[in-house]
Enzyme design. Structure first.
Site, PDB file in Angstrom:
ATOM      1  N   LYS A  66       5.130   2.950  -1.501  1.00  0.00           N
ATOM      2  CA  LYS A  66       4.409   4.232  -1.549  1.00  0.00           C
ATOM      3  C   LYS A  66       3.682   4.506  -0.218  1.00  0.00           C
ATOM      4  O   LYS A  66       3.806   5.591   0.354  1.00  0.00           O
ATOM      5  CB  LYS A  66       3.416   4.233  -2.731  1.00  0.00           C
ATOM      6  CG  LYS A  66       4.113   4.039  -4.082  1.00  0.00           C
ATOM      7  CD  LYS A  66       3.168   4.025  -5.245  1.00  0.00           C
ATOM      8  CE  LYS A  66       2.273   2.802  -5.335  1.00  0.00           C
ATOM      9  NZ  LYS A  66       3.013   1.533  -5.528  1.00  0.00           N
ATOM     10  N   THR A  67       2.961   3.492   0.267  1.00  0.00           N
ATOM     11  CA  THR A  67       2.250   3.653   1.544  1.00  0.00           C
ATOM     12  C   THR A  67       3.251   3.851   2.679  1.00  0.00           C
ATOM     13  O   THR A  67       3.040   4.668   3.585  1.00  0.00           O
ATOM     14  CB  THR A  67       1.397   2.388   1.830  1.00  0.00           C
ATOM     15  OG1 THR A  67       0.627   2.108   0.662  1.00  0.00           O
ATOM     16  CG2 THR A  67       0.499   2.556   3.021  1.00  0.00           C
ATOM     17  N   ASP A 111      -4.633   6.328  -1.375  1.00  0.00           N
ATOM     18  CA  ASP A 111      -4.042   5.261  -2.185  1.00  0.00           C
ATOM     19  C   ASP A 111      -4.899   5.108  -3.448  1.00  0.00           C
ATOM     20  O   ASP A 111      -6.086   5.435  -3.424  1.00  0.00           O
ATOM     21  CB  ASP A 111      -4.052   3.959  -1.355  1.00  0.00           C
ATOM     22  CG  ASP A 111      -3.064   2.940  -1.905  1.00  0.00           C
ATOM     23  OD1 ASP A 111      -2.264   3.299  -2.799  1.00  0.00           O
ATOM     24  OD2 ASP A 111      -3.085   1.786  -1.427  1.00  0.00           O
ATOM     25  N   THR A 160      -0.600   3.369  -9.123  1.00  0.00           N
ATOM     26  CA  THR A 160       0.153   2.450  -9.977  1.00  0.00           C
ATOM     27  C   THR A 160      -0.008   2.873 -11.434  1.00  0.00           C
ATOM     28  O   THR A 160       0.624   2.316 -12.315  1.00  0.00           O
ATOM     29  CB  THR A 160      -0.411   1.012  -9.814  1.00  0.00           C
ATOM     30  OG1 THR A 160      -1.839   1.088  -9.853  1.00  0.00           O
ATOM     31  CG2 THR A 160       0.027   0.389  -8.515  1.00  0.00           C
ATOM     32  N   ARG A 219       7.657  -5.849  -0.971  1.00  0.00           N
ATOM     33  CA  ARG A 219       6.549  -6.613  -0.385  1.00  0.00           C
ATOM     34  C   ARG A 219       6.696  -8.107  -0.709  1.00  0.00           C
ATOM     35  O   ARG A 219       6.475  -8.955   0.155  1.00  0.00           O
ATOM     36  CB  ARG A 219       5.198  -6.106  -0.902  1.00  0.00           C
ATOM     37  CG  ARG A 219       4.036  -6.919  -0.290  1.00  0.00           C
ATOM     38  CD  ARG A 219       2.683  -6.506  -0.787  1.00  0.00           C
ATOM     39  NE  ARG A 219       2.330  -5.179  -0.329  1.00  0.00           N
ATOM     40  CZ  ARG A 219       1.778  -4.260  -1.085  1.00  0.00           C
ATOM     41  NH1 ARG A 219       1.533  -4.516  -2.356  1.00  0.00           N
ATOM     42  NH2 ARG A 219       1.473  -3.083  -0.595  1.00  0.00           N
TER      43      ARG A 219
END
Ligand code: ADP
Length: 340
Positions: A66-67, A111, A160, A219
């Site tokens: 997302k980032t 975020d 999330t 990640r």
């Protein structure tokens, strides 16, 4: 002193590692092809019209990109990226200060947007819709509201927990997209790309097996690669092969389905202490000494995707597959519960 030095050194390393491997354009952003196709249209059209793209909301479990997408959008649009997060915006003044400093075309990335306080969230509505802020000056009888005009910007929100976002906020995003867990072949591509950037050679069998153990999450794939690289270096291996990779991951207690220590603890607690469930998430979190939000946001989505956990109206329940995976006999009169 010692520990603060160590943690800041670690944070710096983490930052530079992230910076090196984070894709900078859509071409290097692997997988999620349907989402990329849509972004291509969205960004291409905005560029043609010489306008900012509409506000975008990305949701899904942590570590799925997302980032990264926010920074790619800024990059593709040639815009400045201003980054903050829900918990960092403590008062309306924090948000107002940030927004009044935005320049034409900037991208504001928030975020964990579900954690923006509801009172502060209301300032976002006119900002997103009309690029204006209604500021309240003074309090009591002398209170008055002034309207401040903002430069046109694009808000990108990431969460999330999309279910926790209020509907007035959700409907102000022109584009909303879910990020899904990645299949192993895509994660293998991500590992291969990172291995080139980090100069950490890994063979095909090892990268595929590593991908399968990465919980569908880029990640985690990158973190496992970094760990395997360190392990190989310490044991004087020039590259990471299947056997090196397996030994490295064994040390981290990650099994062949990618389950880590906490996942296993969740399932064993349900099976061994709650007869397979159902058990409430708060009870489970207390028994494990973990935050319930971590279980909800991080562990449960993956366990459910693998079919090891069910969420029923009465709580969390281990499935037959979970019993099999943990080598526990499945009780014949097991209560199957209803799926909520
Ligand atoms: P999120 O914001 O969803 O928690 P991030 O955008 O921070 O996740 O991604 C975590 C890491 O995974 C980033 O450093 C990035 O390098 C990598 N990553 C995420 N998505 C992809 C992708 N589709 N292709 C390549 N690398 C990715």
């Amino acid at each position: 002193m010692e520990s603060s030095y160590t943690s800041s050194t670690w944070e710096k390393e983490e930052e530079s590692f992230e910076k090196e491997i984070r894709p900078k354009n859509l071409k290097d952003f692997k997988g999620q092809s349907a989402l990329k196709d849509k972004l291509h249209v969205l960004l291409g059209a905005a560029k043609k019209r010489k306008e900012s793209p509409c506000h975008c909301l990305f949701y899904g479990p942590p570590g799925l990109g997302k980032t990264t997408l926010a920074s790619i959008i800024a990059n593709e649009m040639g815009s400045r990226l201003v980054v903050t997060s829900g918990p960092a915006i403590e008062k309306a003044g924090d948000l107002a200060g940030m927004m009044t400093n935005l320049e034409e075309g900037d991208i504001l990335f928030i975020d964990e947007i579900h954690r923006v306080n509801r009172n502060i969230e209301e300032y976002l509505y006119p900002a997103m819709e009309d690029f204006s802020l209604d500021l309240l000056l003074d309090s009591g009888p002398s209170a008055r509201s002034v309207q401040v005009k903002l430069n046109r910007f694009t808000l990108i929100g990431a969460t999330t927990r999309v279910g926790l976002i209020s509907s007035p906020l959700r409907t102000r995003f022109g584009f909303t997209s879910r990020l899904d867990y990645y299949p192993a072949e895509v994660l293998q591509n991500i590992i291969d790309r990172s291995s080139h950037i980090l100069d950490a050679p890994i063979d095909t069998k090892a990268s595929l097996e590593m991908a399968k153990r990465s919980r569908g999450t880029p990640r985690i794939a990158n973190n496992l690669l970094r760990w395997a690289r360190d392990y190989a270096e310490m044991h004087n291996h020039k590259s990471i092969d299947l056997s090196v990779m397996k030994k490295a991951l064994k040390m981290l207690e990650i099994d062949e389905k990618g389950l880590d220590e906490m996942d296993i603890k969740i399932l064993t607690t349900i099976i061994d202490h709650h007869e397979g469930g159902p058990v409430g998430v708060k009870t489970l979190a207390a028994a494990l000494g973990e935050e319930d939000t971590t279980l909800i946001e991080v562990n449960e989505p993956y366990l459910m995707m693998l079919g090891l956990l069910k969420i029923t109206l009465r709580g969390r329940q281990a499935t037959k597959l979970a019993y099999e995976h943990l080598n526990r006999p499945y009780p014949s009169q097991h209560n199957d519960g209803e799926i909520s």
